[in-house]
Design a protein around this motif. Structure first.
Motif, PDB file in Angstrom:
ATOM      1  N   GLY A   1       0.888  -1.093  -0.252  1.00 44.74           N
ATOM      2  CA  GLY A   1       0.239   0.004  -0.122  1.00 44.74           C
ATOM      3  C   GLY A   1       0.836   1.278   0.044  1.00 44.74           C
ATOM      4  N   VAL A   2       2.137   1.221   0.882  1.00 46.31           N
ATOM      5  CA  VAL A   2       2.734   2.520   1.092  1.00 46.31           C
ATOM      6  C   VAL A   2       3.609   2.752  -0.385  1.00 46.31           C
ATOM      7  N   ALA A   3       3.972   1.600  -1.173  1.00 47.57           N
ATOM      8  CA  ALA A   3       4.796   1.678  -2.437  1.00 47.57           C
ATOM      9  C   ALA A   3       3.623   2.099  -3.501  1.00 47.57           C
ATOM     10  N   LEU A   4       2.386   1.794  -3.501  1.00 48.65           N
ATOM     11  CA  LEU A   4       1.605   2.408  -4.278  1.00 48.65           C
ATOM     12  C   LEU A   4       1.239   3.786  -4.246  1.00 48.65           C
ATOM     13  N   SER A   5       1.179   4.225  -2.972  1.00 49.23           N
ATOM     14  CA  SER A   5       1.024   5.760  -2.602  1.00 49.23           C
ATOM     15  C   SER A   5       2.361   6.389  -2.877  1.00 49.23           C
ATOM     16  N   ILE A   6       3.399   5.965  -2.618  1.00 48.12           N
ATOM     17  CA  ILE A   6       4.494   6.811  -2.918  1.00 48.12           C
ATOM     18  C   ILE A   6       4.632   6.785  -4.597  1.00 48.12           C
ATOM     19  N   SER A   7       4.432   5.763  -5.186  1.00 49.75           N
ATOM     20  CA  SER A   7       4.605   5.724  -6.484  1.00 49.75           C
ATOM     21  C   SER A   7       3.732   6.808  -7.355  1.00 49.75           C
ATOM     22  N   LYS A   8       2.473   6.927  -6.850  1.00 48.34           N
ATOM     23  CA  LYS A   8       1.553   7.829  -7.247  1.00 48.34           C
ATOM     24  C   LYS A   8       2.063   9.237  -6.805  1.00 48.34           C
ATOM     25  N   GLY A   9       2.566   9.582  -5.779  1.00 47.26           N
ATOM     26  CA  GLY A   9       3.079  10.809  -5.446  1.00 47.26           C
ATOM     27  C   GLY A   9       4.393  11.514  -5.912  1.00 47.26           C
ATOM     28  N   ARG A  10       5.479  10.286  -6.423  1.00 50.50           N
ATOM     29  CA  ARG A  10       6.775  10.785  -6.643  1.00 50.50           C
ATOM     30  C   ARG A  10       7.183  10.258  -8.064  1.00 50.50           C
ATOM     31  N   ALA A  11       6.393   9.530  -8.584  1.00 51.25           N
ATOM     32  CA  ALA A  11       6.883   8.892  -9.948  1.00 51.25           C
ATOM     33  C   ALA A  11       7.194  10.005 -10.873  1.00 51.25           C
ATOM     34  N   HIS A  12       6.343  11.143 -10.841  1.00 56.25           N
ATOM     35  CA  HIS A  12       6.579  12.193 -11.728  1.00 56.25           C
ATOM     36  C   HIS A  12       7.849  13.118 -11.691  1.00 56.25           C
ATOM     37  N   ILE A  13       8.472  12.833 -10.457  1.00 60.26           N
ATOM     38  CA  ILE A  13       9.884  13.359 -10.369  1.00 60.26           C
ATOM     39  C   ILE A  13      11.014  12.479 -11.015  1.00 60.26           C
ATOM     40  N   GLY A  14      10.699  11.178 -11.109  1.00 57.69           N
ATOM     41  CA  GLY A  14      11.640  10.408 -11.856  1.00 57.69           C
ATOM     42  C   GLY A  14      11.530   9.051 -11.374  1.00 57.69           C
ATOM     43  N   GLU A  15      11.607   7.950 -11.958  1.00 61.57           N
ATOM     44  CA  GLU A  15      11.466   6.600 -11.604  1.00 61.57           C
ATOM     45  C   GLU A  15      12.816   6.311 -10.534  1.00 61.57           C
ATOM     46  N   HIS A  16      14.101   7.050 -10.908  1.00 55.98           N
ATOM     47  CA  HIS A  16      14.931   6.695 -10.239  1.00 55.98           C
ATOM     48  C   HIS A  16      14.751   6.966  -8.569  1.00 55.98           C
ATOM     49  N   ARG A  17      14.029   7.992  -8.448  1.00 52.20           N
ATOM     50  CA  ARG A  17      13.597   8.120  -6.937  1.00 52.20           C
ATOM     51  C   ARG A  17      13.286   6.978  -6.102  1.00 52.20           C
ATOM     52  N   SER A  18      12.719   5.994  -6.847  1.00 56.68           N
ATOM     53  CA  SER A  18      12.092   4.757  -6.196  1.00 56.68           C
ATOM     54  C   SER A  18      13.370   3.827  -5.576  1.00 56.68           C
ATOM     55  N   THR A  19      14.709   4.472  -6.005  1.00 54.57           N
ATOM     56  CA  THR A  19      15.557   3.715  -5.213  1.00 54.57           C
ATOM     57  C   THR A  19      16.375   4.507  -3.864  1.00 54.57           C
ATOM     58  N   THR A  20      15.817   5.529  -3.600  1.00 51.23           N
ATOM     59  CA  THR A  20      15.901   6.303  -2.572  1.00 51.23           C
ATOM     60  C   THR A  20      16.362   5.427  -1.250  1.00 51.23           C
ATOM     61  N   THR A  21      17.447   5.495  -0.529  1.00 51.35           N
ATOM     62  CA  THR A  21      17.707   4.432   0.438  1.00 51.35           C
ATOM     63  C   THR A  21      16.860   4.516   1.553  1.00 51.35           C
ATOM     64  N   ARG A  22      16.227   5.909   1.661  1.00 54.33           N
ATOM     65  CA  ARG A  22      15.149   6.118   2.953  1.00 54.33           C
ATOM     66  C   ARG A  22      13.996   4.995   2.827  1.00 54.33           C
ATOM     67  N   TYR A  23      13.678   4.804   1.669  1.00 55.98           N
ATOM     68  CA  TYR A  23      12.639   3.963   1.273  1.00 55.98           C
ATOM     69  C   TYR A  23      12.778   2.332   1.849  1.00 55.98           C
ATOM     70  N   LEU A  24      14.015   2.024   2.249  1.00 54.49           N
ATOM     71  CA  LEU A  24      14.205   0.854   2.594  1.00 54.49           C
ATOM     72  C   LEU A  24      13.812   0.496   3.823  1.00 54.49           C
ATOM     73  N   VAL A  25      13.441   1.494   4.567  1.00 55.53           N
ATOM     74  CA  VAL A  25      12.838   1.191   5.942  1.00 55.53           C
ATOM     75  C   VAL A  25      11.464   0.605   5.909  1.00 55.53           C
ATOM     76  N   ILE A  26      10.838   0.671   4.894  1.00 53.86           N
ATOM     77  CA  ILE A  26       9.335   0.173   4.442  1.00 53.86           C
ATOM     78  C   ILE A  26       9.631  -1.043   3.866  1.00 53.86           C
ATOM     79  N   SER A  27      10.289  -1.017   2.408  1.00 51.05           N
ATOM     80  CA  SER A  27      10.387  -1.945   1.596  1.00 51.05           C
ATOM     81  C   SER A  27      10.949  -3.068   1.964  1.00 51.05           C
ATOM     82  N   SER A  28      11.913  -3.150   2.850  1.00 52.12           N
ATOM     83  CA  SER A  28      12.473  -4.311   3.579  1.00 52.12           C
ATOM     84  C   SER A  28      11.923  -5.213   4.078  1.00 52.12           C
ATOM     85  N   PHE A  29      10.602  -5.022   4.572  1.00 49.12           N
ATOM     86  CA  PHE A  29       9.468  -5.865   5.217  1.00 49.12           C
ATOM     87  C   PHE A  29       8.733  -6.832   4.359  1.00 49.12           C
TER      88      PHE A  29
END
Length: 656
Positions: A353-381
């Protein structure tokens, strides 16, 4: 060691066991390592968004702090809880920014403990579960999370996950048994605690909004929480509270943050985001989503860019989860495992759910932002939950094989074969983390050195008006940062020493000049505006570039030169024998560059020196070069000790 149900019984908790203590310590060795890293690498200086706490602290100090100040949107987040935490930590520490790093690690540790606890409840207490916890902790405590661990402003992102894990842990009984629901004695107390934690998560970071649908479904489907009628009543109350919270959340939703992507203070906070009205945008959205999910496995020293790897691993992570989720939902065995599987399904739903919401809110900045290391605090789970679900099904399969030895599957796949495969898979998973951990330590060191550089800049901040590029390691804007420093100093909440005058008298001078192989001035040339651009290289030791290089006339500092350290890993010639790769030299690895502004250069003949600054030790070491300048004729020469003068160009190459 077998994947056997017989190993799931919980031991007597009243008895102390050194074996259990040892197993726990081994499972949490990643936490011990990362905790020591946080203690060693934290630096008492703010970075970008962290400076925005200064006005809040000023209002608190003056007694004018209001609910609006706490509730105001920071970009798209209502960070009430983080603001309260910052006020508390600042008061207790006297303004030591490192306490924010320590508290962030505490949140990580709570997440690790709660994950271990849920594993113990749902999977048992066997050595297999300890090994699985160790693998999970390699992700939870990965140094690749350095941007959250060492950046106080990113601490907000770390709060929702332990809140969710606390809810799942509270709702998960020790021994799921439909005939005797262990939690039935206190369902409303647990429900109230879940509401409180959901509000805390929501008002820590916008990701907490995903709590409301996830926990609603969890409550309704939880067989051991309470009778169905009670759960339906709880669901109705949950929906009512969620509706009120969400309506309030998005009311008067205007950003107050200065550091806010493309938003300015006063802008509507939901501006931006990607529209899914075209195939190209949908492709970006999907790419961002997959990159987010595969981010935990994307970074190694050998990747030019982690995006392609992140999307590739995202497909595999999502596919693996969908397989085990389908086995849980659509098979008799899965339905029998429902009480044990439900917490992991809820955790996975939250990540997706968080991945979907962040993708909707940040994908316009660039797909590369998906690899921001801060997101690991969620995606690792998501991989952690997937491993737990896979363990549940594997254990059931082993039990079935033992109970049906005559079956063709039992003859083809004996029970010990499953254990061998599981051991191999865990070994491969843990070994695969080594390059990521090694690379993350490199990135952590770069972040650490940048914070010392920013601390050095702050010492000189009142005396040099720095440009946006020169402020990059510290803040978005010079005046904003200077105002924040003055506010914190006025409250006694800033410990970095601010120089009364820009000279060398406040530093300890090394008696020896740095040797030419460690530091030197290489070029100096006039700019069109009369400023003097100077470059060179400087380091005190391996992995220790100078924090700043100070250009002086006598003892007065007239220019601040900043390191321009390259992001390459060191390549030693010996490692690349019989190839065409060349060794990287010290000047290539530790360059510095900067401009002495024209007003700081007096008329007439000048003799300037360069000094390497070590902020931590409060010492300076002279570079073995003297820059001789005739401002009238615009001639420059660099005299190096033990060498000859180097004539420099009169004009900048761009002046033609």
């Amino acid at each position: 060691m077998n994947l056997d149900k017989s190993q799931t019984a919980a031991p007597n908790r009243s008895s102390f066991s050194w074996k259990r203590v040892l197993i726990f310590l081994l499972a949490f060795t990643p936490a011990l390592f990362t905790g020591m890293l946080v203690w060693e690498k934290s630096v008492d200086i703010a970075c970008w968004d962290t400076w925005e706490n200064a006005p809040l602290l000023q209002k608190w100090h003056n007694g004018t702090l209001s609910w609006h100040d706490l509730y105001a949107p920071q970009i798209q987040h209502r960070i009430v809880i983080p603001r309260l935490i910052i006020l508390t930590l600042s008061h207790l520490s006297g303004g030591d920014f490192r306490w924010e790093n320590y508290f962030t690690f505490f949140l990580f540790f709570v997440s690790g403990l709660l994950t271990w606890r849920i594993m113990s409840k749902t999977l048992g207490r066997s050595l297999w579960v300890a090994a699985l916890a160790f693998a999970a902790n390699l992700l939870i405590f990965s140094p690749m999370l350095f941007q959250i661990l060492f950046w106080g402003a990113a601490m907000w992102m770390a709060i929702p996950v332990p809140c969710l894990l606390a809810i799942l842990n509270a709702f998960t009984p020790d021994s799921p048994a439909p005939s005797l629901p262990p939690t039935a004695k206190r369902p409303w107390l647990l429900f109230a605690a879940a509401l409180l934690l959901a509000e805390m998560a929501t008002h820590s970071f916008s990701h907490g909004l995903v709590f409301w649908p996830v926990i609603l479904v969890y409550i309704l489907l939880h067989p051991n929480l309470a009778p169905l009628k009670t759960r339906l009543l709880m669901g109705g109350i949950w929906i009512a509270v969620a509706a009120g919270t969400i309506v309030s959340y998005f009311s008067n939703f205007y950003n107050v943050a200065f550091h806010a992507y493309n938003l300015k203070p006063g802008d509507y906070a939901l501006e931006g985001g990607i529209s899914l009205n075209s195939a190209e945008n949908i492709k970006k959205f999907v790419g961002f989503f997959l990159g987010f999910l595969g981010n935990p496995f994307a970074r190694t020293p050998f990747e030019d860019h982690p995006l392609d790897s992140a999307e590739f691993f995202g497909i595999w992570v999502l596919g693996a989860f969908l397989v085990v989720a389908a086995l849980t939902v659509f098979t008799k065995t899965g339905r029998r495992l429902w009480p044990q599987a439900l917490p992991w399904l809820a955790l996975s739903a939250y990540v997706i759910g968080v991945a979907l919401s962040i993708s909707k809110g940040r994908a316009h900045i660039g797909e590369h932002r998906s690899t921001t290391t801060r997101y690991l605090v969620i995606s690792s789970f998501l991989p952690i939950a997937t491993m737990a679900l896979a363990f549940l099904h594997s254990r059931e399969w082993v039990t079935w094989l033992r109970q049906n030895p005559a079956n063709w599957a039992a003859r083809l796949f004996p029970s010990h074969a499953v254990s061998i495969v599981a051991t191999a898979m865990l070994a491969v998973f843990c070994t695969a983390q080594i390059p990521s951990w090694r690379y993350s330590l490199h990135l952590t060191e770069i972040w650490h050195r940048a914070r010392w550089q920013s601390k050095g800049l702050t010492m000189f901040l009142p005396h040099f008006q720095l440009s946006r590029d020169e402020m990059n390691v510290l803040c978005k804007d010079y005046k904003y940062c200077l105002d924040a420093v003055n506010i914190l100093r006025s409250q006694g909440l800033f410990k970095t020493r601010i120089l009364e005058s820009p000279d060398l008298s406040t530093f300890t001078k090394d008696k020896k000049t740095l040797p030419k192989d460690k530091a030197n001035v290489l070029t100096a040339q006039f700019q069109e505006d009369g400023g003097l651009e100077i470059s060179g290289h400087a380091r005190f030791g391996t992995k220790h570039p100078s924090d700043l290089v100070l250009i002086t006339q006598g003892d007065k500092v007239i220019g601040l030169m900043q390191p321009q350290t390259h992001q390459w890993l060191r390549i030693y010639g010996l490692d690349y024998e019989f190839s065409n790769l060349e060794d990287l030299t010290v000047p290539q690895l530790y360059p510095w560059k900067g401009i002495v502004k024209a007003p700081a250069l007096p008329d007439g003949d000048l003799a300037l020196q360069a000094w390497a600054l070590n902020v931590r030790d409060n010492r300076v070491a002279r570079l073995p070069a003297l820059i001789k300048i005739n401002k009238a004729t615009k001639t420059i020469s660099i005299e190096t000790e033990g060498g000859k003068d180097k004539p420099q160009l009169k004009e900048s190459p761009d002046s033609n």
